[in-house]
Design a protein around this motif. Structure first.
Motif, mmCIF file in Angstrom:
data_model
loop_
_atom_site.group_PDB
_atom_site.id
_atom_site.type_symbol
_atom_site.label_atom_id
_atom_site.label_comp_id
_atom_site.label_asym_id
_atom_site.label_seq_id
_atom_site.Cartn_x
_atom_site.Cartn_y
_atom_site.Cartn_z
ATOM 1 N N GLY A 1 -10.851 -0.909 -7.630
ATOM 2 C CA GLY A 1 -10.003 0.260 -7.470
ATOM 3 C C GLY A 1 -8.527 -0.027 -7.394
ATOM 4 N N GLY A 2 -8.132 -1.289 -7.554
ATOM 5 C CA GLY A 2 -6.723 -1.609 -7.510
ATOM 6 C C GLY A 2 -6.206 -1.734 -6.094
ATOM 7 N N LYS A 3 -4.910 -2.029 -5.999
ATOM 8 C CA LYS A 3 -4.276 -2.239 -4.708
ATOM 9 C C LYS A 3 -3.449 -1.024 -4.305
ATOM 10 C CE LYS A 3 -3.929 -7.266 -5.266
ATOM 11 N NZ LYS A 3 -3.021 -8.434 -5.204
ATOM 12 N N LEU A 4 -3.154 -0.975 -3.015
ATOM 13 C CA LEU A 4 -2.257 0.049 -2.515
ATOM 14 C C LEU A 4 -0.823 -0.319 -2.876
ATOM 15 C CD1 LEU A 4 -3.712 0.459 1.090
ATOM 16 C CD2 LEU A 4 -4.195 1.880 -0.902
ATOM 17 N N SER A 5 -0.008 0.717 -3.090
ATOM 18 C CA SER A 5 1.420 0.448 -3.255
ATOM 19 C C SER A 5 1.976 -0.046 -1.929
ATOM 20 C CB SER A 5 2.144 1.715 -3.693
ATOM 21 O OG SER A 5 2.180 2.651 -2.621
ATOM 22 N N GLU A 6 3.188 -0.566 -1.937
ATOM 23 C CA GLU A 6 3.780 -1.065 -0.692
ATOM 24 C C GLU A 6 3.906 0.068 0.341
ATOM 25 O OE1 GLU A 6 5.314 -4.413 1.491
ATOM 26 O OE2 GLU A 6 4.126 -4.173 -0.337
ATOM 27 N N ALA A 7 4.343 1.254 -0.101
ATOM 28 C CA ALA A 7 4.479 2.379 0.824
ATOM 29 C C ALA A 7 3.122 2.804 1.369
ATOM 30 C CB ALA A 7 5.156 3.555 0.132
ATOM 31 N N GLU A 8 2.098 2.872 0.513
ATOM 32 C CA GLU A 8 0.756 3.240 0.958
ATOM 33 C C GLU A 8 0.234 2.238 1.977
ATOM 34 O OE1 GLU A 8 -0.636 5.343 -3.260
ATOM 35 O OE2 GLU A 8 -1.265 3.299 -2.753
ATOM 36 N N LEU A 9 0.470 0.961 1.718
ATOM 37 C CA LEU A 9 0.013 -0.095 2.617
ATOM 38 C C LEU A 9 0.657 0.046 3.992
ATOM 39 C CD1 LEU A 9 -1.379 -2.820 3.240
ATOM 40 C CD2 LEU A 9 0.628 -3.946 2.248
ATOM 41 N N LEU A 10 1.972 0.157 4.025
ATOM 42 C CA LEU A 10 2.684 0.202 5.297
ATOM 43 C C LEU A 10 2.325 1.457 6.093
ATOM 44 C CD1 LEU A 10 6.225 -1.040 4.196
ATOM 45 C CD2 LEU A 10 4.392 -2.370 5.252
ATOM 46 N N HIS A 11 2.323 2.601 5.422
ATOM 47 C CA HIS A 11 2.069 3.849 6.147
ATOM 48 C C HIS A 11 0.628 3.938 6.638
ATOM 49 C CE1 HIS A 11 5.907 5.825 5.880
ATOM 50 N NE2 HIS A 11 6.014 5.469 4.618
ATOM 51 N N ASN A 12 -0.312 3.334 5.944
ATOM 52 C CA ASN A 12 -1.689 3.373 6.425
ATOM 53 C C ASN A 12 -1.921 2.376 7.548
ATOM 54 O OD1 ASN A 12 -3.491 5.425 5.041
ATOM 55 N ND2 ASN A 12 -2.293 4.603 3.338
ATOM 56 N N CYS A 13 -1.098 1.340 7.649
ATOM 57 C CA CYS A 13 -1.131 0.490 8.839
ATOM 58 C C CYS A 13 -0.637 1.268 10.057
ATOM 59 C CB CYS A 13 -0.270 -0.753 8.625
ATOM 60 S SG CYS A 13 -0.994 -1.975 7.517
ATOM 61 N N VAL A 14 0.433 2.058 9.875
ATOM 62 C CA VAL A 14 0.912 2.930 10.951
ATOM 63 C C VAL A 14 -0.198 3.898 11.353
ATOM 64 C CG1 VAL A 14 2.580 4.710 11.589
ATOM 65 C CG2 VAL A 14 3.319 2.754 10.204
ATOM 66 N N PHE A 15 -0.844 4.492 10.359
ATOM 67 C CA PHE A 15 -1.923 5.449 10.628
ATOM 68 C C PHE A 15 -3.069 4.806 11.413
ATOM 69 C CE2 PHE A 15 -6.184 6.626 9.092
ATOM 70 C CZ PHE A 15 -6.295 7.866 9.717
ATOM 71 N N ILE A 16 -3.462 3.593 11.058
ATOM 72 C CA ILE A 16 -4.569 2.916 11.735
ATOM 73 C C ILE A 16 -4.273 2.773 13.218
ATOM 74 C CG2 ILE A 16 -5.752 0.690 11.972
ATOM 75 C CD1 ILE A 16 -5.416 0.467 8.866
ATOM 76 N N LEU A 17 -3.055 2.342 13.538
ATOM 77 C CA LEU A 17 -2.705 2.213 14.945
ATOM 78 C C LEU A 17 -2.696 3.569 15.629
ATOM 79 C CD1 LEU A 17 -1.575 0.576 17.408
ATOM 80 C CD2 LEU A 17 0.614 1.535 16.733
ATOM 81 N N ASN A 18 -2.044 4.557 15.017
ATOM 82 C CA ASN A 18 -1.920 5.870 15.647
ATOM 83 C C ASN A 18 -3.277 6.505 15.902
ATOM 84 O OD1 ASN A 18 0.838 5.607 15.571
ATOM 85 N ND2 ASN A 18 1.131 6.941 13.813
ATOM 86 N N ALA A 19 -4.126 6.504 14.878
ATOM 87 C CA ALA A 19 -5.439 7.136 15.006
ATOM 88 C C ALA A 19 -6.297 6.421 16.042
ATOM 89 C CB ALA A 19 -6.135 7.162 13.650
#
Length: 417
Positions: free
Chosen positions: A239-257
């Motif tokens: 499925g390919g890789k996440l873009s840099e923005a997708e990667l960073l923001h989903n790391c933020v999301f993981i912590l927040n959630a």
């Protein structure tokens, strides 16, 4: 023993309470005890207009339908968040992370996270969570006197667990909780300028930190079976890789959630088990009830009280016709006490079965990390009660003054063996 949710809206006032209710200007006392208003909404205005082409839903069946139909009900929040956040860090974050997106981004990111949080991986977390909980219990026992069940216990557990999943160095975890609280605080229905500024600064600072962490992990990858950040960087084989923005923001999301819901789950559980002494005694007498007890805490005092969707075509809900583009606010706290879905829903029953609560949503957007939260909750509460079965709240607990997320900022308590 009567609980907060047993307070009744007086006969004849239910319709008035439902008609007058506003999410952005709720009645006095609503944050402490929203459940009488929720009941008034379910009984008198289960599809409540709250603005132009905007409705608040409170029936369990309507929420379940909305969660499961991702074609008719979109999770994309660009239209909703643009006027609220403008073109800044909060808008970029909340429109890039997993929870506020539709396929294909949602499908791609969820598959990566689900792979990292498969049953084997979650089970492997158990020894470390047990060791962490026992260290916190030891520290509270040594502290003696009055402890804070949030600061000293509930809030410390998910920060460490998520920090371990992302392999954030221990000496760099200090700001994580404050960043998380500031970013999620900006999701409140009514946003103050101070909350907005704190949220903007938190996203900015968190992203700056993650850029350095990701750069280090690219240079020295971890074990993808244990290190979620390494797995996110690698992406999917097909499925390919996440873009840099997708990667960073989903790391933020993981912590927040992971931080917010689990802190609230553990804190709410300890407050409820103090309030309902018979249920605490029941759980202590039969520790095998810990799994259904955690599910009942999630239902009775849902850590996340609200969700949102937008219609992608004209639709009818509860006899109300809505045009395409209508905004829906899903009242999880109300749906989880709907008598159409739960017998005697105002009763706190740690052995309740079945318990089809919506604390983790439902359908394709059901919380990816829910089994990690459940594991943390089971271990934290079971081991706490085994060590301190006679603990007592010492003074009033301080409830966080938020509508979307339900929990406490402080619970002073005395520990007794």
């Amino acid at each position: 023993m009567a609980g907060a949710g047993d307070t009744l809206v007086k006969q004849g006032e239910g319709a008035d309470a439902a008609a007058a209710f506003s999410l952005t200007a709720p009645p006095a006392g609503f944050v402490d005890d929203p459940f009488p208003v929720y009941r008034a909404l379910r009984e008198n205005a289960p599809v409540k207009p709250i603005g132009d082409n905007a409705w608040l839903l409170s029936h369990h069946a309507d929420l379940e339908r909305t969660y499961k139909d991702t074609t008719l009900f979109s999770s994309d929040k660009k239209v909703e968040f643009a006027p609220k956040f403008g073109d800044g860090y909060l808008f970029e974050h909340h429109t890039t992370s997993l929870v506020f997106n539709d396929p294909p981004l949602h499908t791609r990111v969820r598959r990566i996270l689900a792979g990292a949080l498969n049953p084997r991986a979650v089970s492997a977390l158990e020894p470390d969570v047990i060791a962490l909980v026992d260290r916190l219990l030891d520290a509270m026992e040594q502290k003696g006197g009055t402890v804070d069940l949030i600061e000293d216990f509930a809030a410390a557990i998910p920060i460490e667990v998520i920090g371990n999943l992302l392999e954030v160095p221990h000496d760099e975890r200090g700001p994580l909780r404050d960043w998380s609280l500031a970013i999620l605080g900006a999701l409140e229905p009514a946003l103050t300028e101070a909350q907005f500024r704190r949220g903007e600064e938190a996203v900015r600072d968190f992203l700056a930190y993650l850029e350095t962490l990701v750069a280090r992990r690219r240079a020295r990858p971890g074990d993808p079976d244990r290190d979620m950040l390494t797995r996110l960087i690698a992406g999917e084989r097909n499925g390919g890789k996440l873009s840099e923005a997708e990667l960073l923001h989903n790391c933020v999301f993981i912590l927040n959630a992971g931080h917010e819901t689990t802190t609230n789950l553990i804190g709410n559980a300890l407050e409820l088990l103090d309030r309902f002494e018979d249920e605490r005694a029941r759980l202590i007498a039969d520790p095998a009830l810990i799994a259904p007890a955690i599910e009942e805490v999630l239902r009775y005092e849902s850590p996340n009280q609200l969700g949102n969707r937008r219609t992608t075509a004209p639709v009818e809900i509860g006899g109300v016709a809505m045009p395409e583009g209508s905004g829906l606010t899903l009242c999880i706290g109300a749906a989880n006490r709907d008598p159409a879905a739960f017998d005697d829903p105002e009763r706190f029953d740690i052995a309740r079965k079945p318990n089809r609560h919506l604390a983790f949503a439902s359908g394709p957007h059901q919380c990816t990390g829910m089994n990690v939260a459940r594991l943390e909750g089971r271990i934290a509460i079971a081991r706490f009660l085994a060590r301190f079965p006679h603990y007592r709240l010492h003074g009033a607990a301080t409830r966080s003054q938020r509508i979307r997320f339900r929990g406490f900022t402080a619970i002073p308590a005395r520990l007794e063996g």
